[in-house]
Design a protein around this motif. Structure first.
Motif, PDB file in Angstrom:
ATOM      1  N   GLU A 293      -1.594  -1.014  -3.874  1.00 25.60           N
ATOM      2  CA  GLU A 293      -0.686  -0.742  -5.036  1.00 25.60           C
ATOM      3  C   GLU A 293      -0.893  -1.971  -6.291  1.00 25.60           C
ATOM      4  OE1 GLU A 293       2.947   1.089  -3.500  1.00 25.60           O
ATOM      5  OE2 GLU A 293       2.672   2.859  -2.829  1.00 25.60           O
ATOM      6  N   ARG A 294      -0.297  -2.937  -4.940  1.00 21.70           N
ATOM      7  CA  ARG A 294      -0.713  -4.671  -5.792  1.00 21.70           C
ATOM      8  C   ARG A 294      -1.331  -5.468  -4.433  1.00 21.70           C
ATOM      9  NH1 ARG A 294       4.267  -7.573  -5.291  1.00 21.70           N
ATOM     10  NH2 ARG A 294       3.407  -8.767  -7.704  1.00 21.70           N
ATOM     11  N   THR A 295      -1.471  -6.506  -4.935  1.00 20.45           N
ATOM     12  CA  THR A 295      -1.412  -7.575  -4.464  1.00 20.45           C
ATOM     13  C   THR A 295      -0.721  -8.356  -4.850  1.00 20.45           C
ATOM     14  OG1 THR A 295      -3.626  -8.466  -5.471  1.00 20.45           O
ATOM     15  CG2 THR A 295      -3.951  -6.334  -3.067  1.00 20.45           C
ATOM     16  N   GLU A 296      -0.820  -9.807  -4.311  1.00 25.81           N
ATOM     17  CA  GLU A 296      -0.117 -11.210  -3.982  1.00 25.81           C
ATOM     18  C   GLU A 296      -0.874 -11.864  -3.833  1.00 25.81           C
ATOM     19  OE1 GLU A 296       3.802 -13.855  -4.014  1.00 25.81           O
ATOM     20  OE2 GLU A 296       3.802 -12.134  -5.196  1.00 25.81           O
ATOM     21  N   THR A 297      -1.589 -13.021  -4.129  1.00 24.44           N
ATOM     22  CA  THR A 297      -2.516 -14.176  -3.952  1.00 24.44           C
ATOM     23  C   THR A 297      -1.855 -15.189  -3.874  1.00 24.44           C
ATOM     24  OG1 THR A 297      -4.564 -12.833  -4.303  1.00 24.44           O
ATOM     25  CG2 THR A 297      -4.813 -15.322  -3.733  1.00 24.44           C
ATOM     26  N   SER A 298      -2.569 -16.418  -2.364  1.00 23.20           N
ATOM     27  CA  SER A 298      -1.771 -17.308  -2.377  1.00 23.20           C
ATOM     28  C   SER A 298      -3.016 -18.710  -1.723  1.00 23.20           C
ATOM     29  CB  SER A 298      -0.888 -17.623  -1.232  1.00 23.20           C
ATOM     30  OG  SER A 298       0.501 -16.656  -1.587  1.00 23.20           O
TER      31      SER A 298
ATOM     32  N   VAL B 144       0.619  -1.127  -0.156  1.00 19.16           N
ATOM     33  CA  VAL B 144      -0.357   0.078   0.389  1.00 19.16           C
ATOM     34  C   VAL B 144       1.131   1.136  -0.399  1.00 19.16           C
ATOM     35  CG1 VAL B 144      -1.741  -1.472   1.479  1.00 19.16           C
ATOM     36  CG2 VAL B 144      -0.282   0.577   2.251  1.00 19.16           C
ATOM     37  N   HIS B 145       0.561   2.120  -0.193  1.00 17.75           N
ATOM     38  CA  HIS B 145       0.412   3.828   0.064  1.00 17.75           C
ATOM     39  C   HIS B 145       1.143   4.110   0.912  1.00 17.75           C
ATOM     40  CE1 HIS B 145       1.089   7.806  -0.015  1.00 17.75           C
ATOM     41  NE2 HIS B 145       1.502   7.613  -1.940  1.00 17.75           N
ATOM     42  N   GLN B 146       1.839   4.073   2.010  1.00 19.12           N
ATOM     43  CA  GLN B 146       2.196   4.129   3.928  1.00 19.12           C
ATOM     44  C   GLN B 146       1.282   5.574   4.184  1.00 19.12           C
ATOM     45  OE1 GLN B 146       3.154   2.326   5.795  1.00 19.12           O
ATOM     46  NE2 GLN B 146       3.128   0.814   4.277  1.00 19.12           N
ATOM     47  N   ALA B 147       1.083   6.750   3.402  1.00 17.54           N
ATOM     48  CA  ALA B 147       0.405   7.541   3.943  1.00 17.54           C
ATOM     49  C   ALA B 147      -1.142   7.013   4.073  1.00 17.54           C
ATOM     50  CB  ALA B 147       0.509   8.985   3.200  1.00 17.54           C
TER      51      ALA B 147
ATOM     52  N   LEU C  85       2.944  -5.391   8.328  1.00 17.27           N
ATOM     53  CA  LEU C  85       4.266  -6.072   8.504  1.00 17.27           C
ATOM     54  C   LEU C  85       5.200  -5.651   8.377  1.00 17.27           C
ATOM     55  CD1 LEU C  85       3.390  -9.537   6.156  1.00 17.27           C
ATOM     56  CD2 LEU C  85       3.460  -9.364   8.464  1.00 17.27           C
ATOM     57  N   SER C  86       6.323  -5.146   8.649  1.00 10.57           N
ATOM     58  CA  SER C  86       7.767  -4.953   8.143  1.00 10.57           C
ATOM     59  C   SER C  86       7.990  -5.933   6.979  1.00 10.57           C
ATOM     60  CB  SER C  86       8.932  -4.354   9.025  1.00 10.57           C
ATOM     61  OG  SER C  86       9.215  -5.822   9.581  1.00 10.57           O
ATOM     62  N   GLY C  87       8.197  -4.217   5.932  1.00 15.20           N
ATOM     63  CA  GLY C  87       9.839  -5.406   4.377  1.00 15.20           C
ATOM     64  C   GLY C  87       8.731  -4.921   3.559  1.00 15.20           C
ATOM     65  N   GLN C  88       9.024  -5.799   2.603  1.00 17.52           N
ATOM     66  CA  GLN C  88       8.374  -4.937   1.191  1.00 17.52           C
ATOM     67  C   GLN C  88       6.678  -5.194   1.144  1.00 17.52           C
ATOM     68  OE1 GLN C  88      10.461  -7.687  -1.566  1.00 17.52           O
ATOM     69  NE2 GLN C  88      11.909  -6.084  -1.433  1.00 17.52           N
ATOM     70  N   ILE C  89       6.228  -5.751   1.903  1.00 15.70           N
ATOM     71  CA  ILE C  89       4.849  -6.755   2.418  1.00 15.70           C
ATOM     72  C   ILE C  89       4.039  -5.405   3.127  1.00 15.70           C
ATOM     73  CG2 ILE C  89       3.015  -8.102   2.109  1.00 15.70           C
ATOM     74  CD1 ILE C  89       4.839  -9.827   1.577  1.00 15.70           C
ATOM     75  N   ASP C  90       2.944  -4.540   2.805  1.00 15.88           N
ATOM     76  CA  ASP C  90       2.833  -3.654   4.250  1.00 15.88           C
ATOM     77  C   ASP C  90       1.841  -4.935   5.586  1.00 15.88           C
ATOM     78  OD1 ASP C  90       3.854  -1.723   3.694  1.00 15.88           O
ATOM     79  OD2 ASP C  90       3.224  -1.454   1.413  1.00 15.88           O
ATOM     80  N   LEU C  91       0.546  -5.485   4.255  1.00 14.76           N
ATOM     81  CA  LEU C  91      -0.374  -6.357   5.192  1.00 14.76           C
ATOM     82  C   LEU C  91      -0.352  -7.833   4.987  1.00 14.76           C
ATOM     83  CD1 LEU C  91      -3.308  -3.811   4.613  1.00 14.76           C
ATOM     84  CD2 LEU C  91      -2.286  -4.184   6.676  1.00 14.76           C
ATOM     85  N   LEU C  92      -0.756  -8.803   5.593  1.00  8.78           N
ATOM     86  CA  LEU C  92      -1.534  -9.334   5.362  1.00  8.78           C
ATOM     87  C   LEU C  92      -2.571 -10.175   5.542  1.00  8.78           C
ATOM     88  CD1 LEU C  92       0.554 -12.375   4.115  1.00  8.78           C
ATOM     89  CD2 LEU C  92       0.737 -13.093   6.303  1.00  8.78           C
ATOM     90  N   VAL C  93      -3.483 -10.428   4.438  1.00  3.53           N
ATOM     91  CA  VAL C  93      -4.565 -10.207   4.924  1.00  3.53           C
ATOM     92  C   VAL C  93      -5.610 -12.207   4.866  1.00  3.53           C
ATOM     93  CG1 VAL C  93      -7.063  -9.791   4.245  1.00  3.53           C
ATOM     94  CG2 VAL C  93      -5.161  -8.068   3.934  1.00  3.53           C
TER      95      VAL C  93
END
Length: 167
Positions: free
Chosen positions: A130-135, A74-77, A98-106
């Motif tokens: 900004e983007r999602t990645e689904t597992s 996400v855009h942090q603001a 989360l910290s690191g490259q991914i902001d949220l784990l949903v």
């Protein structure tokens, strides 16, 4: 709240064994008065030792057999507004910042893959995502557990008690 003492840890371990135990049953099991158990539980609750009292239910039993974990950038603001918008989506079971490259784990539940696609699209449609990645969740290999931490806390408490007695 200070560190947990032996009675607190005994009480928490008894609850880990039987999370539905009544105050009376806990008092009998631990050899304590009902009032002592009630007071300890109240103190532990006020100290946020307990998580949700909502019963864990199987999403599959409710008609949502597919679970997935979405890594959301996400855009942090906009993070507070985004988390509020994600919380409004009924298929969202939980979310972690989360910290690191991914902001949220949903974690989400869905009826089928098309439903999952639609849930993902709703999350992507939130301004600032900004983007999602689904597992897909293939299965739970380690269920939520607390007993190993209770055992570690009990060991730390015993060492602290031993250190105080030696002085």
């Amino acid at each position: 709240m200070g560190p947990l003492d032996r009675v607190d840890l005994d009480l928490l371990e008894a609850l880990a064994d039987d999370h539905r135990a009544t105050v009376v049953a806990l008092a009998e099991r631990l050899g304590l008065s009902r009032n002592t158990v009630q007071a300890r539980l109240g103190r532990l609750e006020r100290a946020d030792v307990f998580g949700s009292f909502e019963r864990a239910m199987s999403p599959a039993a409710l008609g949502f057999p597919i679970q997935a974990v979405l890594s959301v950038t996400v855009h942090q603001a906009h993070l507070p507004r985004i988390t509020t918008a994600i919380a409004a989506i009924p298929e969202v079971i939980s979310a972690h910042g989360l910290s690191g490259q991914i902001d949220l784990l949903v974690r989400v539940a869905a009826r089928d893959t098309q439903h999952l696609f639609d849930v993902d699209a709703r999350i992507l449609g939130i301004e600032g995502v900004e983007r999602t990645e689904t597992s897909l969740v293939m299965g739970e290999v380690i269920e939520y557990r607390i007993r190993p931490l209770l055992q570690m806390a009990r060991g730390a408490s015993a060492r602290a008690d031993s250190g105080r007695r030696e002085r």
